[in-house]
Scaffold this motif. Structure first.
Motif, PDB file in Angstrom:
ATOM      1  N   LYS A 207      39.357  40.225  49.149  1.00  0.00           N
ATOM      2  CA  LYS A 207      38.170  41.045  49.407  1.00  0.00           C
ATOM      3  C   LYS A 207      38.256  42.362  48.634  1.00  0.00           C
ATOM      4  N   ARG A 208      39.427  42.974  48.636  1.00  0.00           N
ATOM      5  CA  ARG A 208      39.618  44.233  47.924  1.00  0.00           C
ATOM      6  C   ARG A 208      39.422  44.044  46.422  1.00  0.00           C
ATOM      7  N   CYS A 209      39.934  42.934  45.891  1.00  0.00           N
ATOM      8  CA  CYS A 209      39.790  42.670  44.456  1.00  0.00           C
ATOM      9  C   CYS A 209      38.330  42.414  44.089  1.00  0.00           C
ATOM     10  N   ILE A 210      37.632  41.650  44.915  1.00  0.00           N
ATOM     11  CA  ILE A 210      36.225  41.357  44.636  1.00  0.00           C
ATOM     12  C   ILE A 210      35.390  42.623  44.723  1.00  0.00           C
ATOM     13  N   GLN A 211      35.680  43.488  45.685  1.00  0.00           N
ATOM     14  CA  GLN A 211      34.968  44.761  45.791  1.00  0.00           C
ATOM     15  C   GLN A 211      35.191  45.617  44.541  1.00  0.00           C
ATOM     16  N   HIS A 212      36.404  45.575  44.008  1.00  0.00           N
ATOM     17  CA  HIS A 212      36.688  46.339  42.795  1.00  0.00           C
ATOM     18  C   HIS A 212      35.865  45.807  41.621  1.00  0.00           C
ATOM     19  N   VAL A 213      35.779  44.479  41.498  1.00  0.00           N
ATOM     20  CA  VAL A 213      34.981  43.881  40.425  1.00  0.00           C
ATOM     21  C   VAL A 213      33.516  44.278  40.577  1.00  0.00           C
TER      22      VAL A 213
ATOM     23  N   LEU B  21      33.221  26.249  49.388  1.00  0.00           N
ATOM     24  CA  LEU B  21      33.533  24.845  49.617  1.00  0.00           C
ATOM     25  C   LEU B  21      34.698  24.661  50.575  1.00  0.00           C
ATOM     26  N   VAL B  22      35.709  25.532  50.485  1.00  0.00           N
ATOM     27  CA  VAL B  22      36.882  25.407  51.358  1.00  0.00           C
ATOM     28  C   VAL B  22      36.798  26.342  52.567  1.00  0.00           C
ATOM     29  N   GLY B  23      35.658  27.039  52.725  1.00  0.00           N
ATOM     30  CA  GLY B  23      35.424  27.829  53.927  1.00  0.00           C
ATOM     31  C   GLY B  23      36.033  29.207  53.944  1.00  0.00           C
ATOM     32  N   VAL B  24      36.526  29.701  52.807  1.00  0.00           N
ATOM     33  CA  VAL B  24      37.218  30.993  52.772  1.00  0.00           C
ATOM     34  C   VAL B  24      36.269  32.139  52.416  1.00  0.00           C
ATOM     35  N   TRP B  25      35.069  31.830  51.963  1.00  0.00           N
ATOM     36  CA  TRP B  25      34.150  32.867  51.474  1.00  0.00           C
ATOM     37  C   TRP B  25      33.890  33.977  52.481  1.00  0.00           C
ATOM     38  N   PRO B  26      33.603  33.708  53.754  1.00  0.00           N
ATOM     39  CA  PRO B  26      33.374  34.820  54.689  1.00  0.00           C
ATOM     40  C   PRO B  26      34.578  35.732  54.868  1.00  0.00           C
ATOM     41  N   LEU B  27      35.794  35.241  54.572  1.00  0.00           N
ATOM     42  CA  LEU B  27      36.995  36.063  54.710  1.00  0.00           C
ATOM     43  C   LEU B  27      37.133  37.069  53.578  1.00  0.00           C
ATOM     44  N   VAL B  28      36.494  36.798  52.448  1.00  0.00           N
ATOM     45  CA  VAL B  28      36.641  37.673  51.282  1.00  0.00           C
ATOM     46  C   VAL B  28      35.348  38.385  50.917  1.00  0.00           C
ATOM     47  N   ASN B  29      34.248  38.043  51.575  1.00  0.00           N
ATOM     48  CA  ASN B  29      32.960  38.645  51.248  1.00  0.00           C
ATOM     49  C   ASN B  29      32.597  39.684  52.291  1.00  0.00           C
ATOM     50  N   SER B  30      32.587  40.942  51.881  1.00  0.00           N
ATOM     51  CA  SER B  30      32.291  42.032  52.819  1.00  0.00           C
ATOM     52  C   SER B  30      30.836  42.039  53.262  1.00  0.00           C
ATOM     53  N   HIS B  31      29.964  41.285  52.556  1.00  0.00           N
ATOM     54  CA  HIS B  31      28.544  41.274  52.890  1.00  0.00           C
ATOM     55  C   HIS B  31      28.186  40.191  53.909  1.00  0.00           C
ATOM     56  N   THR B  32      29.177  39.382  54.316  1.00  0.00           N
ATOM     57  CA  THR B  32      28.907  38.322  55.283  1.00  0.00           C
ATOM     58  C   THR B  32      28.817  38.897  56.685  1.00  0.00           C
ATOM     59  N   ARG B  33      27.678  38.796  57.303  1.00  0.00           N
ATOM     60  CA  ARG B  33      27.478  39.312  58.653  1.00  0.00           C
ATOM     61  C   ARG B  33      26.948  38.231  59.607  1.00  0.00           C
TER      62      ARG B  33
ATOM     63  N   LEU C  12      45.449  49.743  36.789  1.00  0.00           N
ATOM     64  CA  LEU C  12      46.810  49.412  37.220  1.00  0.00           C
ATOM     65  C   LEU C  12      46.853  49.092  38.709  1.00  0.00           C
ATOM     66  N   ARG C  13      46.083  49.829  39.499  1.00  0.00           N
ATOM     67  CA  ARG C  13      46.033  49.568  40.937  1.00  0.00           C
ATOM     68  C   ARG C  13      45.404  48.200  41.210  1.00  0.00           C
ATOM     69  N   PHE C  14      44.362  47.886  40.484  1.00  0.00           N
ATOM     70  CA  PHE C  14      43.719  46.580  40.623  1.00  0.00           C
ATOM     71  C   PHE C  14      44.681  45.460  40.222  1.00  0.00           C
ATOM     72  N   SER C  15      45.460  45.681  39.166  1.00  0.00           N
ATOM     73  CA  SER C  15      46.437  44.679  38.726  1.00  0.00           C
ATOM     74  C   SER C  15      47.480  44.414  39.798  1.00  0.00           C
ATOM     75  N   ARG C  16      47.935  45.467  40.459  1.00  0.00           N
ATOM     76  CA  ARG C  16      48.915  45.285  41.534  1.00  0.00           C
ATOM     77  C   ARG C  16      48.314  44.503  42.697  1.00  0.00           C
ATOM     78  N   ASN C  17      47.056  44.776  43.024  1.00  0.00           N
ATOM     79  CA  ASN C  17      46.399  44.038  44.097  1.00  0.00           C
ATOM     80  C   ASN C  17      46.270  42.554  43.765  1.00  0.00           C
ATOM     81  N   VAL C  18      45.940  42.249  42.507  1.00  0.00           N
ATOM     82  CA  VAL C  18      45.817  40.848  42.084  1.00  0.00           C
ATOM     83  C   VAL C  18      47.166  40.150  42.183  1.00  0.00           C
TER      84      VAL C  18
END
Length: 419
Positions: A122-128, A42-54, A278-284
């Motif tokens: 993007k890194r956090c979403i990839q981890h999830v 909705l706010v246009g940020v999805w392509p910045l965090v989605n590694s699958h957007t081509r 713990l690494r994921f927590s630091r990234n968040v």
């Protein structure tokens, strides 16, 4: 140990055979990230965090959306700033306008940070995504789904209060408030002032266009605020699910010893996954700490102002304004509570690793394995924390401090306006 249990622990096995262990991973990922994805798009940020957007079309659409959202907020912030601080001379009116203006100004700051922190998200979403793909045991998947459901419920409650409050402010309150109607019945109100010097906002279709822009921008600002809440709730509840899985594995560690089928690498897998958590927590924390800081400052100010608005409206018997401000006050209070709650629960859950490492029947383990648990106990003594700008630690104590501070500011504000 039975073969099912071995494959449950061995993540390298998933990589070697090239197969996904969770055949439901696509539905699970969609269920977990659905609300975040809606808001990001909705706010246009999805392509910045989605590694699958081509797609080039998606990227262009994202740029258009971000430009539109940012421009619409500035279209409110700049005239309102000029009007409040350089045109309006009445102190009471300034106080009444500073609340909506602070919400707009904070939205600009949060939007800028959300855009610049795209690579962290993007890194956090990839981890999830990776965790959902590699989970194999159905009991562990149930734990993750349980915490994903918790995050969705928290986001839904936050959104219901925030969107309804902002919608009431931009529409119903502007027309039905006694204060608005007392001045001039022919006056057509707008939520934000400052356009009269270069536009005739009372004529048609200028008024209709301005009113629509204000309502649209209000929804955009809500979405920006909700995006921060949804990301924090989704990531932290996912961490909690992973922590509970490690606790379950610790119990399995002892049970496997009692069955005489202890897997030599089982404890190393637990330690490895704990380090990943713990690494994921630091990234968040690194991705959201500036947004947390802006939100805490905004919430403290707006809670104070909304309390003041409610008192003034109650004195004037303005039921519509009281209901609108009360809804917004509940929204800001609850949303700050959610931020502080997820910070508290993150630290508490990470401490549980050490507690359960001692509570399990470690004395039934081989001496080497029992001693290795000391590592988990030691690390758990320093759990990860969510902070607001590396200054304020998010916890229930922080929520209490924010609430008390808003009341102190309310007393100060009442004293200044009466004086």
């Amino acid at each position: 140990m039975c073969s099912a249990s071995v494959s449950m622990y061995d993540r390298s096995y998933v990589k070697l055979d090239g197969q996904l262990r969770n055949i439901h991973y696509e539905n699970d990922i969609h269920y977990t990230l659905q609300m975040c994805e809606w808001l990001l798009k909705l706010v246009g940020v999805w392509p910045l965090v989605n590694s699958h957007t081509r797609s080039k079309l998606q990227q262009v659409l994202s740029i258009v959306l971000m430009s539109t959202c940012f421009s619409s907020i500035l279209f409110i912030v700049l005239p309102s700033f000029h009007y409040i601080f350089f045109v309006e001379k009445n102190t009471d009116m300034k106080v009444k306008l500073i609340g909506p203006f602070s919400f707009c100004f904070s939205s600009v700051i949060k939007y800028c940070y959300l855009g610049t922190k795209g690579h962290f998200f993007k890194r956090c979403i990839q981890h999830v995504r990776k965790d959902w793909k590699t989970v194999h045991d159905p009991n562990y998947r149930t734990i993750m789904l349980k915490y994903a459901t918790v995050s969705r419920k928290l986001i839904t409650v936050c959104a219901s209060f925030l969107y309804s409050g902002v919608l009431l402010f931009h529409t119903v309150m502007q027309f039905l408030s006694k204060e608005k109607n007392a001045e001039n019945n022919t006056f057509r109100p707008l939520a934000y002032p400052g356009y009269d010097s270069f536009l005739d906002t009372q004529s048609s279709p200028t008024y209709e266009i301005m009113f629509s822009v204000h309502c649209f921008t209000g929804m955009i600002m809500c979405s920006i605020t909700m995006l921060a809440y949804s990301l924090a709730a989704t990531f932290v509840t996912h961490i909690c699910g992973q922590i509970q899985i490690q606790i379950a594995r610790l119990h399995d560690l002892v049970e496997s010893k009692l069955r005489k089928d202890l897997e030599p690498d089982l404890l190393s897998v637990i330690v490895h996954d704990h380090a990943e958590i713990l690494r994921f927590s630091r990234n968040v924390e690194e991705a959201l700490r500036e947004v947390f800081f802006a939100q805490i400052i905004e919430a403290t100010m707006n809670m104070c102002l909304l309390e003041y608005y409610c008192i003034m409206a109650w004195r004037n018997n303005d039921v519509v304004t009281v209901m609108t401000c009360a809804t917004l006050l509940i929204s800001f209070t609850f949303n700050v509570f959610i931020f502080c709650y997820v910070g508290e629960i993150l630290s508490e859950q990470c401490r549980q690793i050490g507690e359960y490492s001692y509570k399990i029947r470690w004395y039934n383990l081989p001496a080497k394995n029992a001693c290795d648990l000391i590592l988990l106990i030691s690390v758990s003594q320093y759990p990860p924390k969510l902070t607001a700008g590396k200054i304020i630690e998010l916890s229930l104590d922080t929520f209490s401090s924010v609430t008390k501070t808003s009341l102190v500011y309310l007393n100060l504000l009442q004293t200044l306006t009466d004086w």
